[in-house]
Design an enzyme around this catalytic site. Structure first.
Site, PDB file in Angstrom:
ATOM      1  CB  CYS A 127      -8.937  10.272 -12.141  1.00 24.22           C
ATOM      2  SG  CYS A 127      -7.339   9.957 -12.655  1.00 24.22           S
ATOM      3  CG  HIS A 128     -11.935   9.959  -8.589  1.00 26.79           C
ATOM      4  ND1 HIS A 128     -12.926   7.959  -8.514  1.00 26.79           N
ATOM      5  CD2 HIS A 128     -10.529   8.922  -8.282  1.00 26.79           C
ATOM      6  CE1 HIS A 128     -11.997   7.161  -7.846  1.00 26.79           C
ATOM      7  NE2 HIS A 128     -10.509   7.514  -7.353  1.00 26.79           N
ATOM      8  CB  THR A 151      -1.616   9.164 -24.156  1.00 31.01           C
ATOM      9  OG1 THR A 151      -1.081  10.677 -24.261  1.00 31.01           O
ATOM     10  CG2 THR A 151      -1.291   8.902 -23.070  1.00 31.01           C
ATOM     11  CG  ASN A 175      -7.565  18.177 -25.719  1.00 30.20           C
ATOM     12  OD1 ASN A 175      -6.310  17.572 -25.345  1.00 30.20           O
ATOM     13  ND2 ASN A 175      -7.667  18.844 -24.619  1.00 30.20           N
ATOM     14  CG  ASN A 206       0.684  22.159 -19.468  1.00 30.14           C
ATOM     15  OD1 ASN A 206       0.337  21.111 -20.681  1.00 30.14           O
ATOM     16  ND2 ASN A 206       1.429  22.261 -18.631  1.00 30.14           N
ATOM     17  CG  ASP A 210      -3.394  22.387 -19.854  1.00 31.41           C
ATOM     18  OD1 ASP A 210      -2.319  22.490 -20.538  1.00 31.41           O
ATOM     19  OD2 ASP A 210      -3.681  22.222 -19.198  1.00 31.41           O
ATOM     20  N   GLY A 214       2.952  14.264 -19.332  1.00 34.74           N
ATOM     21  CA  GLY A 214       3.208  14.865 -17.640  1.00 34.74           C
ATOM     22  C   GLY A 214       3.508  15.928 -17.125  1.00 34.74           C
TER      23      GLY A 214
HETATM   24 CA    CA Z   1      -1.774  20.069 -19.956  1.00 36.02          CA
END
Ligand code: CA
Length: 709
Positions: free
Chosen positions: A637-638, A191, A418, A286, A331, A207
């Protein structure tokens, strides 16, 4: 020069063998021809002498995202208006920083699609669509986003979601070369934006939520040949280590992390470069799983997770590292924006590196050797009290590793900051940080089984969900905050802040006009005074903005441009809070200049979920199984507790709830693969699919009841 010859090529052909075509003058002219992306080492190193261009991701190699342009300033900004817009035909998150070279803009939309536009008018020049298989979303933790391209000597480079690195002809958008930078069978994604240093294209990957071994790769700009790879975590020691750095890192690991997906440590975003020191700085992510107890039983710092690592760009050789979160378990990536600056600390000039990683501390390091100069928390954190200056390590609060019981911790797994870029303004001496501020609950899972292609965080999904009780959920919602924070890196304290209505806001740009530009979750593009935060101007963008703005100039006229379009991890996961605002994704480039007043077409933007659930017939036991499976398999995602951020369908309103066979056809069979819904048949069976359906029906009834209140 490669670019000169390339651009001069047709001219040379037209002139036959006439050597006059290769005079210095002809080359100089050819190098600045529009559409040729004639960026080379000389121009990138002297990028500060070309404020009219934005030639690399952070504008300059030090990634300050500061521009000396000041036609638009605290006074004139009142006359700023929309000059042109360009619509992307995509509906997922938009995160790219546009590149502008000699009047041409190169930018990306979701699904790694590249567009070249006339930067003065927005006129479309070309589009390149790498045709990413839509169900690659199964490996994308955080939306089908892309953060932009790099340019070098007539080529445009894009990292594609499925792991390809593609070189395009800057004039036509045609593919010059394309290479797979990762094993396509593994859950890697790209990304981030590539960076180019002296003809080497640097690209990492993501990933680590699923399970990969992180690395950065360097590729020859002209051919796509792999020049080197730097792995960030050790592999299976029995196979030998790639270098001394990996042998050193392996001493900080326990257990068999390579069997749990590879350890993680992906380099999915930040890079910066100091040409004098010839050091490339990368931010490392992470672990896989997040939970160190599972990843590395018995402890260990787990190098180079959550670290800043300095490398030689020519060879990928390790030089130094600083680990922000030893033994990371939350994370807490250190992939966040890295800014280099030369500042005075206690009366002495220092070459510093600054980062506000997810863990909530702002770090100032000596970038020559990685020594910690100072650290202080930029939000109120609850997992650690401070950074010990003697050891450079955070001092953790007892229980923060949630070994024995769950703990609610600030910051959350999305961090105090972030990927949204910060900016540093040398005139104010301040760093402008898009801050996130909310907690998350972490707890040990009842059991852990590594699932290939599944999310493997090693934490309990039910514990990590939102409270089911509505009053408790509202109380949590009240804690979800976000702000623009102006931070003094020398004093390590706040200069000012502006609280935003939403949490997930845009990256920042600062300029010599004493301005900071930032887009917001509630659909505004705003200019603040850089020295005191006064809100001077805004524009209603009709959609949330998360990407950072850029600025450039053409024929002496300054432009400010931002890519609008809500999306990314927060938008997917925290649907509950997104639906409260209910902004749509309208994906477009918005470009502003003084005196312009173009209007955007009105968008019908309210979106509501229509609840029509079937009767609930499942047992409590099945519902609990469905809840757990939903959190582990569907939530990313949801949305938490089946409340969608509306980038993807809200399952509670789905017609498939009424038909078990059709539901299985989608969930297990992949019937909607082409629309981005991957088949989950390798992760769950028919019984689990039915349990998830029952759980979503339960959440639909809950949503319906709340809607009627
Ligand atoms: Ca992460």
């Amino acid at each position: 020069m490669f670019s000169g010859l390339r651009t001069a090529g047709p001219m040379a052909v037209a002139l036959g063998l006439c050597t006059l075509a290769f005079t210095t003058a002809a080359l100089a002219e050819a190098e600045s021809a529009p559409g040729s992306a004639a960026v080379d080492a000389k121009r990138l190193l002297a990028a500060d002498s070309e404020p009219q261009n934005w030639m690399s991701y952070g504008r300059t190699y030090d990634e300050q995202r500061y521009s000396t342009l000041k036609q638009i300033d605290t006074k004139s900004v009142a006359k700023l208006g929309l000059s042109w817009s360009f619509d992307f035909n995509t509906e997922r998150g938009i995160e790219a920083t546009s590149i502008v070279v000699d009047g041409v803009m190169y930018t990306t939309s979701s699904w790694s699609i590249v567009h070249a536009l006339d930067a003065r008018t927005g006129k479309h020049l070309w589009t390149y669509d790498p045709q990413v298989a839509k169900d690659k979303t199964r490996h994308a933790c955080c939306d089908a986003v892309n953060r932009g391209v790099a340019v070098w000597q007539g080529q445009v480079f894009v990292g594609v979601l499925d792991g390809r690195l593609v070189a395009l002809d800057a004039g036509t958008g045609k593919v010059n070369w394309s290479v797979a930078t990762v094993d396509p069978q593994l859950p890697y994604t790209i990304t981030g934006a590539p960076r180019v240093i002296d003809g080497r294209v640097m690209i990492g990957n993501g990933g680590a939520e699923f399970g990969v071994r992180g690395f950065l790769g360097a590729y020859a700009a002209q051919t796509g040949e792999l020049l080197w790879r730097f792995y960030t975590v050790p592999g299976n020691p029995a196979l030998g280590f790639e270098n001394d750095a990996m042998a050193m890192a392996a001493k900080t690991w326990n257990g068999k992390w390579w069997e749990l997906g590879g350890g993680g440590g992906t380099v999915w975003d930040a890079m910066a470069y100091d040409p004098e020191l010839d050091l490339l700085y990368i931010g490392v992510g992470n672990g896989t799983p997040w939970n160190r107890e599972i990843r590395s039983p018995g402890g260990g710092d787990n190098l180079f997770l959550s670290s800043i690592v300095a490398l030689r760009p020519e060879t990928g050789e390790y030089v130094w590292h600083y680990q922000t979160t030893p033994g990371e378990s939350w994370d807490y990536t250190a992939t966040q924006h890295i800014i280099l600056a030369d500042v005075e600390v206690q009366g002495k000039p220092r070459k510093v590196l600054m980062q506000a990683p997810k863990n909530g501390f702002f770090y100032v390091l000596d970038r020559t050797d990685g020594t910690l100069i100072s650290a202080n928390n930029y939000i109120n954190i609850t997992w650690a009290t401070h950074v010990d200056m003697a050891t450079g390590r955070p001092v953790e609060v007892p229980g923060a590793r949630y070994e024995d019981k769950p703990m609610t911790i600030v910051p959350s797994y999305l961090g105090g900051h972030n990927w949204h870029p910060m900016s540093y303004n040398p005139e104010t001496g301040l760093v402008y940080i898009p801050v996130l501020d909310f907690p998350a609950r972490y707890g040990q899972p009842e059991s852990f089984i590594y699932r290939k292609d599944g999310t493997n965080t090693g934490t309990d999904g039910i514990i990590g969900s939102l409270p089911d009780d509505n009053a408790e959920r509202n109380a949590y919602g009240a804690l979800v905050a976000g702000r623009l924070l102006a931070w003094d890196p020398i004093k390590q304290e706040e200069a000012w802040h502006v609280e935003h209505p939403g949490s997930w806001n845009g990256g920042t740009l600062s300029t010599a006009g004493n301005l900071v530009f930032q887009g917001t979750a509630d659909g505004k593009f705003v200019a603040f005074r850089a020295d005191n935060g006064e809100r001077l101007w805004d524009f209603s963008a009709q959609t949330g903005i998360v990407a950072p703005a850029i600025t450039y100039a053409i024929d002496g006229e300054q432009y400010v441009s931002v890519n609008a379009g809500w999306g990314g991890a927060f938008a997917l996961v925290f649907g509950e809070f997104v639906q409260a605002e209910s902004l749509p994704n309208v994906s477009r480039v918005l470009t502003f200049k003084l005196g312009a007043n173009k209007q955007l077409p009105n968008v019908d933007w309210r979106r509501t979920v229509v609840f029509n659930p079937p009767q609930q017939t499942a047992s409590e036991e099945v519902l609990r199984e469905g809840f757990a499976q939903y959190q582990d398999t569907c939530m990313g995602c949801h949305g938490l507790n089946a409340v969608s951020g509306l980038l993807v369908p809200d399952l509670r309103g789905s017609g498939y709830l009424h038909n078990a066979d059709a539901w299985d056809g989608v969930v297990l069979g992949g019937a909607l693969r082409a629309r981005g819904m991957p088949a989950a048949n390798k992760l769950i069976d028919e019984k689990q699919s039915a349990a998830i359906r029952a759980y979503v029906i339960q959440q639909a009834w809950r949503g319906k009841a709340l809607q009627q209140q």
